[in-house]
Scaffold this motif. Structure first.
Motif, PDB file in Angstrom:
ATOM      1  N   MET A   1      73.052  44.997 112.760  1.00 29.74           N
ATOM      2  CA  MET A   1      72.565  44.800 112.437  1.00 29.74           C
ATOM      3  C   MET A   1      72.079  43.946 114.435  1.00 29.74           C
ATOM      4  N   SER A   2      71.354  43.577 113.718  1.00 30.92           N
ATOM      5  CA  SER A   2      70.667  43.468 116.069  1.00 30.92           C
ATOM      6  C   SER A   2      72.169  42.728 116.440  1.00 30.92           C
ATOM      7  N   SER A   3      72.250  42.511 117.981  1.00 35.88           N
ATOM      8  CA  SER A   3      72.945  41.870 118.861  1.00 35.88           C
ATOM      9  C   SER A   3      72.674  40.335 119.708  1.00 35.88           C
ATOM     10  N   THR A   4      71.215  40.889 119.003  1.00 37.94           N
ATOM     11  CA  THR A   4      70.429  39.471 119.484  1.00 37.94           C
ATOM     12  C   THR A   4      70.820  38.388 118.963  1.00 37.94           C
ATOM     13  N   PRO A   5      70.631  37.207 119.601  1.00 38.96           N
ATOM     14  CA  PRO A   5      71.105  35.407 119.081  1.00 38.96           C
ATOM     15  C   PRO A   5      69.867  35.562 118.758  1.00 38.96           C
ATOM     16  N   TYR A   6      69.766  34.620 117.892  1.00 39.91           N
ATOM     17  CA  TYR A   6      68.499  33.929 117.128  1.00 39.91           C
ATOM     18  C   TYR A   6      68.242  32.774 118.184  1.00 39.91           C
ATOM     19  N   LEU A   7      67.069  32.617 118.020  1.00 45.50           N
ATOM     20  CA  LEU A   7      66.930  31.034 119.353  1.00 45.50           C
ATOM     21  C   LEU A   7      67.115  29.818 118.713  1.00 45.50           C
ATOM     22  N   PRO A   8      67.889  28.727 118.985  1.00 44.43           N
ATOM     23  CA  PRO A   8      67.638  27.491 119.091  1.00 44.43           C
ATOM     24  C   PRO A   8      66.179  27.670 119.388  1.00 44.43           C
ATOM     25  N   LEU A   9      65.775  26.542 117.696  1.00 41.35           N
ATOM     26  CA  LEU A   9      64.774  25.605 117.371  1.00 41.35           C
ATOM     27  C   LEU A   9      63.988  24.075 117.686  1.00 41.35           C
ATOM     28  N   TYR A  10      63.364  24.078 117.698  1.00 41.13           N
ATOM     29  CA  TYR A  10      62.745  22.769 118.739  1.00 41.13           C
ATOM     30  C   TYR A  10      60.726  23.020 118.200  1.00 41.13           C
ATOM     31  N   LEU A  11      60.935  21.802 118.719  1.00 36.65           N
ATOM     32  CA  LEU A  11      59.662  21.025 119.095  1.00 36.65           C
ATOM     33  C   LEU A  11      58.510  21.521 120.352  1.00 36.65           C
ATOM     34  N   PRO A  31      66.116  36.788 105.382  1.00 35.22           N
ATOM     35  CA  PRO A  31      65.913  37.888 104.271  1.00 35.22           C
ATOM     36  C   PRO A  31      67.210  39.252 104.080  1.00 35.22           C
ATOM     37  N   LEU A  32      67.200  39.316 105.267  1.00 30.41           N
ATOM     38  CA  LEU A  32      68.395  40.820 104.561  1.00 30.41           C
ATOM     39  C   LEU A  32      69.824  40.770 104.478  1.00 30.41           C
ATOM     40  N   ASN A  33      70.002  39.447 104.411  1.00 32.92           N
ATOM     41  CA  ASN A  33      71.961  39.338 103.507  1.00 32.92           C
ATOM     42  C   ASN A  33      71.507  37.644 102.993  1.00 32.92           C
ATOM     43  N   LEU A  92      61.623  39.183 115.115  1.00 33.00           N
ATOM     44  CA  LEU A  92      60.721  39.996 113.858  1.00 33.00           C
ATOM     45  C   LEU A  92      61.601  41.069 112.699  1.00 33.00           C
ATOM     46  N   THR A  93      62.340  41.099 113.531  1.00 27.21           N
ATOM     47  CA  THR A  93      63.268  41.889 112.370  1.00 27.21           C
ATOM     48  C   THR A  93      64.249  41.193 112.087  1.00 27.21           C
ATOM     49  N   LEU A  94      64.817  40.242 112.821  1.00 25.78           N
ATOM     50  CA  LEU A  94      65.945  38.895 111.917  1.00 25.78           C
ATOM     51  C   LEU A  94      64.595  37.895 110.426  1.00 25.78           C
ATOM     52  N   PHE A 320      67.431  46.840 111.180  1.00 30.13           N
ATOM     53  CA  PHE A 320      68.130  47.364 112.751  1.00 30.13           C
ATOM     54  C   PHE A 320      68.620  48.580 112.683  1.00 30.13           C
ATOM     55  N   ASP A 321      68.607  50.075 111.298  1.00 23.61           N
ATOM     56  CA  ASP A 321      68.595  51.299 111.377  1.00 23.61           C
ATOM     57  C   ASP A 321      67.849  51.754 111.201  1.00 23.61           C
ATOM     58  N   PRO A 322      67.698  52.615 111.987  1.00 21.92           N
ATOM     59  CA  PRO A 322      66.283  53.514 112.293  1.00 21.92           C
ATOM     60  C   PRO A 322      66.221  54.479 111.442  1.00 21.92           C
ATOM     61  N   GLU A 323      67.200  54.737 110.694  1.00 19.00           N
ATOM     62  CA  GLU A 323      66.448  55.510 109.034  1.00 19.00           C
ATOM     63  C   GLU A 323      65.677  54.931 108.194  1.00 19.00           C
TER      64      GLU A 323
END
Length: 479
Positions: A1-11, A31-33, A92-94, A320-323
Motif C-alpha cells: 500500500m502507498s504511504s501517500t495520504p488521500y486528499l481532502p475533498l472539496y468543491l 477498489p483494492l479493498n 491514480l492507483t488509490l 503499489f506492488d511492482p510485480e
C-alpha cells in the motif's frame, strides 16, 4: 500500500475550497479493498449557480490574456505537477486500482498533452484575404468560444481531465469541470496546480456530486457555450439532447468496441505480446482497448494458444506492488458486467479458454478472461465490455474480417496486424474508425487527433483539432 495520504475533498469554486455545511456526501471507495478513502461533498443548486457566475467572470478576464501568457500558466502548472508526480501517480492507483507502472504512463501522457496545449496556444493563426473592394481589409480570426462545461470519466482521470482543461485554457476559455464521483482527488490535484501557477480565480471551477443534476443544471444555462464529454454512449445521448436546447456545440467521445484483424502474414509473436498487454492494460477499462480479435485461419491456433498463455501469466494484486501487472476493476459495477456478459456468451455456446470468474479475495478482482467461438449475437460481441475479457474469432477471407470489424455502430479505435503494405493500405482505408493502428496500439501522441465516428461520438481531443474545438471563427471585412 502507498504511504501517500488521500486528499481532502472539496468543491473548487471561484478560487475557494468549499466543503461541509448542509451538502450531501457520498463515499469514495478504494477498489483494492473496498475501504472508504474519503467522503465527497455534493454541489448544491447554489454551488452550481456560483460556479456558473464565476466561470462567466473568469472568461471575461482570461480571454484577454495574450496567448504566450496563457501558455506560461499551463507550463507552470505542468512544472508544479512534475514536482508532485509521485503523489499524482499514487492517487491514480488509490482511486482506480491500476498498477503504479500504468499510473506513471498516464501521468507522462497527461503532462505531455498539457505541455503540447501550452505550445499550441501560441499557434492559433488567422489569415488575411485579398480584398474585393479598394482599400479594404478582409481578415479571418479565431477567438475563444466561451465558458465550457466538461465531464470526465473514472478510467483515466488524470489524462482526461488534464487535457480537457489545458486545451480549453490554451484557447482562452474558462471551464467548469465535473470529474467522476469515483476519482475526484486526481482532478482536484490538477486544479491545485493551476491555482499555484497563477490562473485567475473563476477561470477553472471543479464541481462534484450527482452527475445528472450537475449536467442538467450546467447545460440549461446560457452561460455555457461549449460542452466536452467523455463517457458511455447513453449518457452522451442525453447530454447531446440537453445541449441542443441552447444549440450548444459538444465534443463527445463515447467509447467503442475495438476490433483487431490479425492476418496470416503477421508477426504473430509480436502481435500477441502487444495484444495481451494492451487488452489487459487498466484492467481492460479503456475506450480503445482491443476486444474483438479476428484471426485468419492459418495462424488462428497459434494466436489463441499464445494469447491464452499470456493472459494466464498476468499477475493480479495491489497496484503499489511492482510485480503486479493488473489491478482490481475500478468498481463493483464492472464485476457485475463481467459476470453478465461472460455468462451470456458461454450460455450461447462460447468456449471459455481461461478466466471467467471473480477472484476470491477482498477488492474488485476479476481473472483475465479469453473467449473463443463466440456467436455474433452474444451481448459481449455487441456491447463494449470495458473489462479484462477478449473474444477471439477466426476468418478465412480478409473481406469477411473487414465486414465483421465494421458490423457494429461504433468506430473509435481499430487495429490490424500484417506485413503486407497492400493489405495495410486496404485495411487503413476500409476500416470504419476514427483511429486505426496498423501493427501498433499506440494513439497516445498529443499532436494526433483522438476521436471516433458513428456512435463513438464526434469531434476530437488532442491535435490542432482539439484546440479548434474551443475556438470560434470570425470573419471581419473593413473598407
Amino acid at each position: 500500500m502507498s504511504s501517500t495520504p488521500y486528499l481532502p475533498l472539496y468543491l473548487w469554486i471561484d478560487g475557494q475550497k468549499l466543503a461541509g455545511g448542509d451538502r450531501a456526501h457520498s463515499e469514495v471507495i478504494n477498489p483494492l479493498n473496498g475501504q472508504v478513502l474519503a467522503r465527497m461533498p455534493h454541489a448544491t443548486a447554489d454551488d452550481l449557480q456560483d460556479a456558473l457566475s464565476s466561470t462567466a467572470r473568469g472568461f471575461k478576464t482570461w480571454r484577454t490574456v495574450p496567448a504566450w501568457q496563457r501558455a506560461a500558466v499551463i507550463e507552470r502548472a505542468v512544472a508544479w505537477l512534475r514536482e508532485r508526480r509521485q503523489q499524482l501517480e499514487s492517487l491514480l492507483t488509490l482511486e482506480v486500482g491500476k498498477p503504479n507502472a500504468e499510473a506513471r504512463m498516464e501521468v507522462d501522457l497527461t503532462l505531455d498533452s498539457m505541455t503540447w496545449c501550452a505550445e499550441e496556444a501560441k499557434r492559433i493563426y488567422g489569415r488575411t484575404l485579398e480584398p474585393r473592394l479598394p482599400h479594404g481589409r478582409a481578415v479571418v480570426s479565431h477567438e475563444p468560444i466561451g465558458p465550457v462545461a466538461a465531464f470526465a470519466p473514472w478510467n483515466v482521470p488524470a489524462l482526461l481531465t488534464g487535457r480537457k482543461i489545458a486545451a480549453a485554457l490554451a484557447a482562452g476559455c474558462s471551464m467548469v469541470i465535473k470529474p467522476s464521483e469515483e476519482t475526484p482527488a486526481t482532478c482536484l490535484l490538477i486544479a491545485e496546480a493551476f491555482a499555484a501557477a497563477g490562473l485567475p480565480a473563476g477561470v477553472l471551477n471543479v464541481v462534484l456530486g450527482d452527475p445528472d443534476f450537475i449536467s442538467r443544471t450546467l447545460l440549461a444555462s446560457k452561460i455555457i457555450r461549449k460542452v466536452s464529454f467523455t463517457g458511455p454512449e447513453p449518457v452522451g445521448r442525453q447530454l447531446a439532447k440537453l445541449a441542443a436546447e441552447n444549440i450548444t456545440p459538444i465534443t463527445m467521445e463515447l467509447g467503442g468496441h475495438a476490433p483487431v484483424i490479425v492476418c496470416d502474414d503477421a508477426d504473430i509473436e509480436a502481435a500477441v505480446a502487444a495484444s495481451v498487454s494492451n487488452k489487459f492494460f487498466n484492467a481492460g477499462a479503456s475506450c480503445i482497448a482491443p476486444t474483438r480479435f479476428y484471426v485468419q485461419d492459418a495462424v488462428y491456433a497459434q494466436f489463441v494458444s499464445a494469447f491464452v498463455q499470456g493472459a494466464k501469466a498476468i499477475k493480479l494484486g495491489d497496484g503499489f506492488d511492482p510485480e503486479t501487472t493488473m489491478g482490481p476493476l475500478a468498481n463493483a459495477r464492472r464485476l457485475a458486467a463481467m459476470e453478465r456478459l461472460i455468462s451470456d456468451a458461454v450460455t450461447r455456446g462460447a468456449t471459455l479458454e481461461t478466466g471467467g470468474y471473480r477472484i476470491d479475495r477482498e477488492g474488485y478482482f476479476w481473472a483475465p478472461t479469453v473467449l473463443t467461438n463466440v456467436p455474433e449475437e452474444a451481448e459481449i460481441m455487441n456491447q463494449e465490455p470495458f473489462g479484462p475479457v477478449a473474444t477471439i474469432s477466426r476468418f478465412e477471407k480478409l473481406e469477411d474480417a473487414i465486414d465483421q470489424a465494421n458490423r457494429l455502430p461504433f468506430g473509435l479505435g481499430a487495429y490490424a496486424f500484417t506485413r503486407s503494405l497492400a493489405r495495410a493500405n486496404l485495411l487503413a482505408d476500409r476500416i470504419e474508425s476514427g483511429m486505426v493502428g496498423i501493427n501498433t496500439y499506440y494513439f497516445g501522441m498529443p499532436e494526433g487527433p483522438f476521436g471516433g465516428v458513428k456512435q463513438s461520438g464526434y469531434g476530437s481531443e488532442n491535435g490542432i483539432e482539439g484546440i479548434s474545438a474551443y475556438l470560434l471563427t470570425k470573419f471581419v471585412h473593413m473598407v
